[in-house]
Design a protein around this motif. Structure first.
Motif, PDB file in Angstrom:
ATOM      1  N   LEU A  69       0.832  -1.203   0.000  1.00  5.19           N
ATOM      2  CA  LEU A  69       0.000   0.000   0.000  1.00  5.19           C
ATOM      3  C   LEU A  69       0.865   1.252   0.000  1.00  5.19           C
ATOM      4  CD1 LEU A  69      -2.839  -0.913   2.534  1.00  5.19           C
ATOM      5  CD2 LEU A  69      -3.118  -0.492   0.087  1.00  5.19           C
ATOM      6  N   LEU A  70       1.917   1.244   0.804  1.00  2.00           N
ATOM      7  CA  LEU A  70       2.775   2.422   0.904  1.00  2.00           C
ATOM      8  C   LEU A  70       3.496   2.686  -0.414  1.00  2.00           C
ATOM      9  CD1 LEU A  70       3.788   4.719   2.586  1.00  2.00           C
ATOM     10  CD2 LEU A  70       5.460   3.190   3.650  1.00  2.00           C
ATOM     11  N   LYS A  71       3.932   1.644  -1.095  1.00  4.08           N
ATOM     12  CA  LYS A  71       4.545   1.817  -2.414  1.00  4.08           C
ATOM     13  C   LYS A  71       3.607   2.550  -3.362  1.00  4.08           C
ATOM     14  CE  LYS A  71       7.568  -2.272  -2.756  1.00  4.08           C
ATOM     15  NZ  LYS A  71       7.726  -3.554  -3.483  1.00  4.08           N
ATOM     16  N   ARG A  72       2.322   2.291  -3.238  1.00  2.41           N
ATOM     17  CA  ARG A  72       1.317   2.841  -4.146  1.00  2.41           C
ATOM     18  C   ARG A  72       0.682   4.127  -3.627  1.00  2.41           C
ATOM     19  NH1 ARG A  72       1.524  -2.607  -4.492  1.00  2.41           N
ATOM     20  NH2 ARG A  72       0.921  -3.686  -6.434  1.00  2.41           N
ATOM     21  N   THR A  73       1.159   4.628  -2.505  1.00  2.86           N
ATOM     22  CA  THR A  73       0.588   5.839  -1.903  1.00  2.86           C
ATOM     23  C   THR A  73       1.325   7.077  -2.404  1.00  2.86           C
ATOM     24  OG1 THR A  73      -0.118   4.667   0.104  1.00  2.86           O
ATOM     25  CG2 THR A  73       0.199   7.053   0.278  1.00  2.86           C
ATOM     26  N   PRO A  74       0.605   8.047  -2.963  1.00  4.09           N
ATOM     27  CA  PRO A  74       1.272   9.259  -3.444  1.00  4.09           C
ATOM     28  C   PRO A  74       1.607  10.215  -2.310  1.00  4.09           C
ATOM     29  CG  PRO A  74      -1.087   9.464  -3.734  1.00  4.09           C
ATOM     30  CD  PRO A  74      -0.846   8.074  -3.182  1.00  4.09           C
ATOM     31  N   SER A  75       2.331  11.257  -2.659  1.00  2.00           N
ATOM     32  CA  SER A  75       2.749  12.294  -1.722  1.00  2.00           C
ATOM     33  C   SER A  75       3.724  11.714  -0.703  1.00  2.00           C
ATOM     34  CB  SER A  75       1.546  12.938  -1.024  1.00  2.00           C
ATOM     35  OG  SER A  75       1.967  14.061  -0.280  1.00  2.00           O
ATOM     36  N   SER A  76       4.146  12.531   0.242  1.00  2.00           N
ATOM     37  CA  SER A  76       5.155  12.121   1.214  1.00  2.00           C
ATOM     38  C   SER A  76       4.468  11.587   2.463  1.00  2.00           C
ATOM     39  CB  SER A  76       6.063  13.300   1.582  1.00  2.00           C
ATOM     40  OG  SER A  76       6.644  13.848   0.422  1.00  2.00           O
ATOM     41  N   TYR A  77       4.587  10.292   2.705  1.00  2.00           N
ATOM     42  CA  TYR A  77       3.910   9.646   3.829  1.00  2.00           C
ATOM     43  C   TYR A  77       4.269  10.317   5.147  1.00  2.00           C
ATOM     44  CZ  TYR A  77       2.579   5.962   7.151  1.00  2.00           C
ATOM     45  OH  TYR A  77       2.027   5.267   8.197  1.00  2.00           O
ATOM     46  N   LEU A  78       5.523  10.688   5.312  1.00  2.00           N
ATOM     47  CA  LEU A  78       5.979  11.292   6.564  1.00  2.00           C
ATOM     48  C   LEU A  78       5.767  12.798   6.610  1.00  2.00           C
ATOM     49  CD1 LEU A  78       9.342   9.336   6.963  1.00  2.00           C
ATOM     50  CD2 LEU A  78       7.295   9.076   8.370  1.00  2.00           C
ATOM     51  N   GLY A  79       5.307  13.366   5.502  1.00  2.00           N
ATOM     52  CA  GLY A  79       5.226  14.816   5.429  1.00  2.00           C
ATOM     53  C   GLY A  79       6.564  15.385   4.976  1.00  2.00           C
ATOM     54  N   ARG A 304       2.277  15.192 -10.077  1.00  2.00           N
ATOM     55  CA  ARG A 304       3.180  14.595  -9.093  1.00  2.00           C
ATOM     56  C   ARG A 304       2.463  13.682  -8.101  1.00  2.00           C
ATOM     57  NH1 ARG A 304       4.607  19.972  -5.405  1.00  2.00           N
ATOM     58  NH2 ARG A 304       2.904  19.719  -3.917  1.00  2.00           N
ATOM     59  N   CYS A 305       1.136  13.547  -8.231  1.00  2.00           N
ATOM     60  CA  CYS A 305       0.416  12.735  -7.242  1.00  2.00           C
ATOM     61  C   CYS A 305      -0.464  11.666  -7.880  1.00  2.00           C
ATOM     62  CB  CYS A 305      -0.417  13.618  -6.330  1.00  2.00           C
ATOM     63  SG  CYS A 305      -1.784  14.462  -7.144  1.00  2.00           S
ATOM     64  N   ALA A 306      -0.292  11.422  -9.185  1.00  2.00           N
ATOM     65  CA  ALA A 306      -1.157  10.465  -9.886  1.00  2.00           C
ATOM     66  C   ALA A 306      -0.654   9.034  -9.699  1.00  2.00           C
ATOM     67  CB  ALA A 306      -1.239  10.812 -11.368  1.00  2.00           C
ATOM     68  N   SER A 307      -0.834   8.514  -8.498  1.00  2.00           N
ATOM     69  CA  SER A 307      -0.317   7.175  -8.196  1.00  2.00           C
ATOM     70  C   SER A 307      -1.080   6.082  -8.921  1.00  2.00           C
ATOM     71  CB  SER A 307      -0.359   6.914  -6.687  1.00  2.00           C
ATOM     72  OG  SER A 307      -1.687   6.949  -6.207  1.00  2.00           O
ATOM     73  N   HIS A 308      -2.255   6.402  -9.449  1.00  2.00           N
ATOM     74  CA  HIS A 308      -3.015   5.401 -10.209  1.00  2.00           C
ATOM     75  C   HIS A 308      -2.399   5.148 -11.580  1.00  2.00           C
ATOM     76  CE1 HIS A 308      -4.475   9.262 -11.689  1.00  2.00           C
ATOM     77  NE2 HIS A 308      -4.903   8.643 -12.766  1.00  2.00           N
ATOM     78  N   MET A 309      -1.409   5.979 -11.967  1.00  2.00           N
ATOM     79  CA  MET A 309      -0.809   5.849 -13.284  1.00  2.00           C
ATOM     80  C   MET A 309       0.716   5.807 -13.198  1.00  2.00           C
ATOM     81  SD  MET A 309      -1.591   8.179 -16.660  1.00  2.00           S
ATOM     82  CE  MET A 309      -3.364   8.078 -16.495  1.00  2.00           C
ATOM     83  N   VAL A 310       1.251   5.159 -12.166  1.00  2.00           N
ATOM     84  CA  VAL A 310       2.703   5.112 -12.029  1.00  2.00           C
ATOM     85  C   VAL A 310       3.313   4.166 -13.055  1.00  2.00           C
ATOM     86  CG1 VAL A 310       2.710   5.668  -9.571  1.00  2.00           C
ATOM     87  CG2 VAL A 310       2.647   3.270 -10.296  1.00  2.00           C
ATOM     88  N   SER A 311       4.546   4.441 -13.389  1.00  2.00           N
ATOM     89  CA  SER A 311       5.344   3.541 -14.217  1.00  2.00           C
ATOM     90  C   SER A 311       5.945   2.461 -13.321  1.00  2.00           C
ATOM     91  CB  SER A 311       6.456   4.341 -14.905  1.00  2.00           C
ATOM     92  OG  SER A 311       7.580   3.558 -15.162  1.00  2.00           O
ATOM     93  N   ARG A 312       5.817   1.218 -13.727  1.00  2.00           N
ATOM     94  CA  ARG A 312       6.416   0.140 -12.937  1.00  2.00           C
ATOM     95  C   ARG A 312       7.938   0.283 -12.891  1.00  2.00           C
ATOM     96  NH1 ARG A 312       5.129  -5.098 -11.095  1.00  2.00           N
ATOM     97  NH2 ARG A 312       3.058  -4.993 -11.990  1.00  2.00           N
ATOM     98  N   VAL A 313       8.528   0.714 -13.999  1.00  2.00           N
ATOM     99  CA  VAL A 313       9.974   0.963 -14.017  1.00  2.00           C
ATOM    100  C   VAL A 313      10.327   1.992 -12.943  1.00  2.00           C
ATOM    101  CG1 VAL A 313      11.849   2.036 -15.351  1.00  2.00           C
ATOM    102  CG2 VAL A 313      10.369   0.337 -16.433  1.00  2.00           C
ATOM    103  N   ASP A 314       9.557   3.057 -12.870  1.00  2.00           N
ATOM    104  CA  ASP A 314       9.820   4.147 -11.934  1.00  2.00           C
ATOM    105  C   ASP A 314       9.681   3.698 -10.480  1.00  2.00           C
ATOM    106  OD1 ASP A 314      10.392   6.783 -11.199  1.00  2.00           O
ATOM    107  OD2 ASP A 314       8.286   7.377 -11.252  1.00  2.00           O
ATOM    108  N   ILE A 315       8.596   3.007 -10.170  1.00  2.00           N
ATOM    109  CA  ILE A 315       8.361   2.622  -8.778  1.00  2.00           C
ATOM    110  C   ILE A 315       9.383   1.573  -8.325  1.00  2.00           C
ATOM    111  CG2 ILE A 315       6.713   0.697  -9.063  1.00  2.00           C
ATOM    112  CD1 ILE A 315       4.999   2.152  -6.886  1.00  2.00           C
ATOM    113  N   THR A 316       9.829   0.737  -9.264  1.00  2.00           N
ATOM    114  CA  THR A 316      10.866  -0.251  -8.940  1.00  2.00           C
ATOM    115  C   THR A 316      12.193   0.435  -8.657  1.00  2.00           C
ATOM    116  OG1 THR A 316       9.789  -1.940 -10.296  1.00  2.00           O
ATOM    117  CG2 THR A 316      12.115  -2.268  -9.790  1.00  2.00           C
ATOM    118  N   GLU A 317      12.559   1.400  -9.503  1.00  2.00           N
ATOM    119  CA  GLU A 317      13.823   2.111  -9.296  1.00  2.00           C
ATOM    120  C   GLU A 317      13.782   2.963  -8.036  1.00  2.00           C
ATOM    121  OE1 GLU A 317      15.509   2.446 -13.873  1.00  2.00           O
ATOM    122  OE2 GLU A 317      14.454   4.160 -13.013  1.00  2.00           O
ATOM    123  N   ALA A 318      12.621   3.514  -7.706  1.00  2.00           N
ATOM    124  CA  ALA A 318      12.497   4.283  -6.464  1.00  2.00           C
ATOM    125  C   ALA A 318      12.801   3.404  -5.260  1.00  2.00           C
ATOM    126  CB  ALA A 318      11.090   4.876  -6.350  1.00  2.00           C
TER     127      ALA A 318
END
Length: 414
Positions: A69-79, A304-318
């Motif tokens: 869930l956290l991987k797929r959550t946009p914005s900064s979780y910690l603020g 910068r907050c469209a987590s419903h359309m993330v790139s798998r390449v991007d989220i993996t590299e992050a």
């Protein structure tokens, strides 16, 4: 037997991305897997740390589902924050306070996820640490949709923002064809001094879409009169004209186009002026001078907050850069940032490495002039070839009651 390590602290700073929390997960999980006692999170970055606002992340990330869930959550979780540390020689008291807090928490490893300004923080903290014989290791984890960090091939967050921009640009272009009348649509995309995001609008050009008619980046001076002539010429052969512009486009004398209108003049701690209104200004001028129907669309924070359309390449590299930062720090590195090094475009292969943060902080990487066409109103195939691998594949959101499910940290709102 797993080696027992000291405590870890991680924070997030600057503007968020759709995948910044994947880097947070990378730091947390890698640190725990490698023996960290406690992994703390700073609430609202270094500013929150100065106020002793921290959480034990193990109390927030309790299961594999939480991780996903956290991987797929946009914005900064910690603020986040935009807090500029003074130069060491200007105010050592604030550094003594930070290091006293870290020592009281028995912190041995400090990770900061962010862009240029965040790397400035890592540079200053690591320098103070060396000057005062501290054993704390400081590592930067790259993040920014702007893609303007030096040394790294690209930054986590950029690929997903580019995927969103390319996708929504296609939809905006299609919408402009609805009515049988002349119209102009101006899409304003983030980018103060570097046009990496605006150039991503070119991804819309494919077999089922002609793409935007013009793309203007801040790297090239913007000529308003020439722009008006180009719009008129385009209207001689087509009804709907779409132009993508960077929020940071400037006229020849250096003024931002948005300064020609009545936008709010907000400046943050790093001296960055809030830019908005360039598209509105140009749309208004076209409407006044030609009577043509116009629209100004600002993608703004949506890109910068469209987590419903993330790139798998991007989220993996992050995730990978977070883990690589922990590995490097646990092996003794400090004052460094993790970078991405592209080995191949086809097949796309990218690996992590580390780089001296002193050679990265406060340096902006701009779009090369040769990746912008001679007329300065579009990007080249080289630009598109660079960006296309970064937007590939998808990560399906975890849905609940018809909507994407996120992991929410209530602590940083208190």
């Amino acid at each position: 037997m797993k080696e027992i390590r000291g405590n870890v602290i991680v924070g997030q700073s600057g503007g968020p991305t759709a995948v910044i929390n994947s880097s947070l997960v990378g730091v947390y999980k890698t640190a725990k897997d490698r023996g960290a006692k406690i992994v703390y999170g700073m609430l609202h970055g270094i500013q929150g740390l100065l106020e002793n606002r921290v959480v034990d992340l193990s109390e927030h990330i309790k299961s594999d589902l939480d991780i996903e869930l956290l991987k797929r959550t946009p914005s900064s979780y910690l603020g986040s924050c935009r807090y500029k540390l003074p130069e060491i020689h200007e105010d050592q008291e604030i550094y003594r306070k930070i290091f006293k807090i870290l020592e009281d928490m028995e912190i041995e490893y400090f990770f900061y996820i962010g862009g240029n300004d965040s790397m400035d923080t890592i540079k200053k903290l690591s320098d103070y640490s060396i000057l005062n014989g501290s054993r704390i290791r400081f590592m930067g984890v790259p993040k920014t949709i702007d893609n303007d960090l030096a040394a790294t091939d690209h930054t986590p967050g950029y690929g997903s923002a580019a995927k969103y921009i390319g996708s929504i640009t296609k939809e905006v272009i299609r919408d402009g064809l609805v009515y049988d009348q002349q119209n102009v649509t101006l899409i304003e995309i983030m980018g103060r001094n570097a046009g990496w995001l605006t150039g991503a609008a070119a991804l819309a050009k494919c077999e089922d879409c002609e793409g935007p008619d013009m793309i203007f980046l801040p790297e090239i001076a913007f000529d308003i009169e020439e722009f008006m002539k180009k719009v008129a010429e385009l209207h001689k052969r087509k009804k709907s004209v779409v132009a993508a512009i960077s929020e940071g486009i400037r006229v020849e004398d250096g003024r931002y186009v948005c300064e020609l209108t009545d936008n709010v003049d907000y400046v943050d701690a790093f001296g960055h002026r809030q830019l908005t209104g360039a598209a509105r200004y140009l749309a208004g001028r076209i409407a006044r001078e030609t009577g043509c129907k116009t629209r100004a669309i600002e993608f703004s924070s949506l890109q910068r907050c469209a987590s419903h359309m993330v790139s798998r390449v991007d989220i993996t590299e992050a995730y990978q850069v977070g883990g690589a930062a922990v590995k490097a720090a646990f092996e003794g590195e400090t004052g460094k940032m993790v970078i991405l090094k592209r080995i191949s475009d086809d097949p796309y292969i990218c690996v992590t490495d580390i780089y001296d943060v002193h050679k990265i902080a406060n340096i902006e990487k701009k779009v090369p002039r040769e990746w912008i066409n001679e007329a300065g109103d579009y990007v080249t195939e080289e630009f598109i070839s660079y960006i296309r691998p970064l937007i590939q594949a998808e990560l399906t959101p975890i849905m609940a009651d018809g909507l994407p499910r996120h992991l929410y940290c209530k602590d940083h709102t208190k």
